[in-house]
Scaffold this motif. Structure first.
Motif, short mmCIF file in Angstrom:
data_model
loop_
_atom_site.label_atom_id
_atom_site.label_comp_id
_atom_site.label_asym_id
_atom_site.label_seq_id
_atom_site.Cartn_x
_atom_site.Cartn_y
_atom_site.Cartn_z
N ALA A 1 14.22 -3.29 4.49
CA ALA A 1 15.22 -4.05 3.74
C ALA A 1 14.73 -4.42 2.35
CB ALA A 1 15.59 -5.32 4.51
N GLN A 2 13.41 -4.38 2.13
CA GLN A 2 12.85 -4.73 0.83
C GLN A 2 12.68 -3.53 -0.10
OE1 GLN A 2 9.53 -7.75 1.29
NE2 GLN A 2 9.90 -7.34 3.46
N ASP A 3 12.87 -2.30 0.44
CA ASP A 3 12.71 -1.11 -0.40
C ASP A 3 13.46 0.08 0.20
OD1 ASP A 3 11.98 0.74 -2.27
OD2 ASP A 3 9.82 0.61 -1.95
N ARG A 4 14.76 -0.02 0.30
CA ARG A 4 15.57 1.06 0.88
C ARG A 4 15.60 2.29 -0.03
NH1 ARG A 4 18.21 -0.48 5.36
NH2 ARG A 4 18.50 -2.72 5.72
N MET B 1 0.82 -1.21 0.00
CA MET B 1 0.00 0.00 0.00
C MET B 1 0.85 1.27 0.00
SD MET B 1 -3.22 -1.00 2.48
CE MET B 1 -4.08 0.56 2.16
N VAL B 2 1.95 1.27 0.75
CA VAL B 2 2.80 2.47 0.75
C VAL B 2 3.53 2.60 -0.58
CG1 VAL B 2 4.96 1.53 1.72
CG2 VAL B 2 4.27 3.86 2.28
N GLN B 3 3.89 1.50 -1.21
CA GLN B 3 4.56 1.55 -2.51
C GLN B 3 3.60 2.01 -3.61
OE1 GLN B 3 5.99 -2.52 -2.56
NE2 GLN B 3 8.09 -1.89 -2.11
N GLN B 4 2.31 1.73 -3.45
CA GLN B 4 1.30 2.14 -4.44
C GLN B 4 0.74 3.53 -4.15
OE1 GLN B 4 -0.48 -2.20 -5.90
NE2 GLN B 4 -1.69 -0.96 -4.50
#
Length: 320
Positions: free
Chosen positions: A250-253, A229-232
């Motif tokens: 760690a998955q989206d630094r 949700m934060v990535q979208q």
């Protein structure tokens, strides 16, 4: 040759009669990023957990039996006879309980701790049946006997202790904020007017709901749903325990950052069915051994050292 000329003349005649074919009209479709299944806005206050108990105190362990020699008639003896320890864990919290996409195996600090508890009963860390439960399913899984214990970033609260027995804390987390870079969010006060995600059934939602002014809150089933949700762009931030947020970071630094001081402490305990007090004392004895013989430190270094230098295991506090 004559046939080809005839066909060409027919095609030319038809084209002249009907006119040139019209070019297809362009159609514009706006992509829609659907929210993860079960995501919903939280409009009523979640259970916050009160402070009418010493939430970190647990039952004092007695003499610790050797692996394979559990006291007759005890909960541990029943588990030994079954041949497997059944433990509820997570599969979507990086570093604590997640499924390795390459091997399909569950791994993380909580998973390793569950294996060590199986070692304490059987002498074999592989005699464990790991069953995935969501945050909202933890109490039901224990109360209905679906699992012997839950090791799943399970924060100890006074309200929960009325329904579930807890071990002493094996980890103390801090609730913080994971926000998109350049969002302007640096502290909890900056969440005012923002959209914030947390998992339903966790103490994180209650702490966020208590903020004044309160942000718009969304509850989901898994922490990875919050990450999506934060990535979208559907929420501006995620707030929960720092170790969980570190696993998401760690998955989206590239796009996210961990910000703000602690909103509150979150002591993690092993959850056990309320009636099984002998199992609680046994788990506390096993945790004592892990603190003393270096096992706890070994598990930390194997799973959590990327977060921060080891703080050492929490000190146990007992009540009779």
């Amino acid at each position: 040759m004559k046939v080809r000329i005839a066909v060409a003349l027919v095609v030319l005649a038809l084209t002249s009669a009907c006119g040139s074919p019209e070019a297809p009209q362009a159609v514009t479709v706006t992509p829609v990023n659907a929210m993860p299944g079960g995501a919903e806005e939280i409009g009523t206050a979640p259970a916050a957990g009160n402070a009418d108990c010493d939430r970190e105190a647990s039952l004092r362990p007695g003499p610790q039996p050797a692996p394979g020699a559990m006291p007759p008639g005890s909960t541990m003896a029943n588990i030994l006879a079954r041949g497997r320890l059944i433990v509820g864990v997570d599969q979507s919290t990086n570093l604590f309980g997640s499924r390795n996409p390459a091997t399909g195996q569950l791994e993380g600090f909580d998973v390793d701790l569950a294996r060590e508890l199986a070692r304490s009963i059987f002498g074999d860390p592989n005699r464990v049946d790991l069953r995935v439960v969501t945050a909202a399913q933890r109490e039901t899984a224990l109360q209905e006997g679906q699992v012997d214990m839950v090791v799943r970033t399970y924060s100890i609260t006074c309200d929960r202790k009325k329904k579930v027995a807890f071990s002493t804390p094996y980890y103390i987390a801090k609730q913080r904020i994971l926000a998109t870079k350049n969002s302007g969010i640096r502290t909890a006060a900056d969440l005012s007017g923002k959209r914030v995600c947390a998992v339903k059934g966790t103490t994180s939602l209650a702490a966020l709901f208590a903020l004044d002014p309160r942000p718009t809150l969304y509850g989901v089933g898994q922490w990875t749903d919050c990450l999506v949700m934060v990535q979208q762009g559907q929420v501006d931030a995620i707030s929960t325990d720092d170790v969980v947020l570190s696993g998401l970071l760690a998955q989206d630094r590239r796009n996210l950052e961990l910000v703000g001081a602690s909103i509150g402490d979150e002591p993690y305990g092993v959850g056990v069915k309320l009636e099984n007090q002998d199992l609680v004392r046994f788990v506390n004895g096993a945790l004592d051994q892990m603190r003393e013989d270096g096992t706890w430190e070994r598990l930390y270094q194997a799973n959590l050292q990327q977060i921060a230098p080891s703080p050492g295991p929490p000190t146990a506090r007992y009540q009779d």
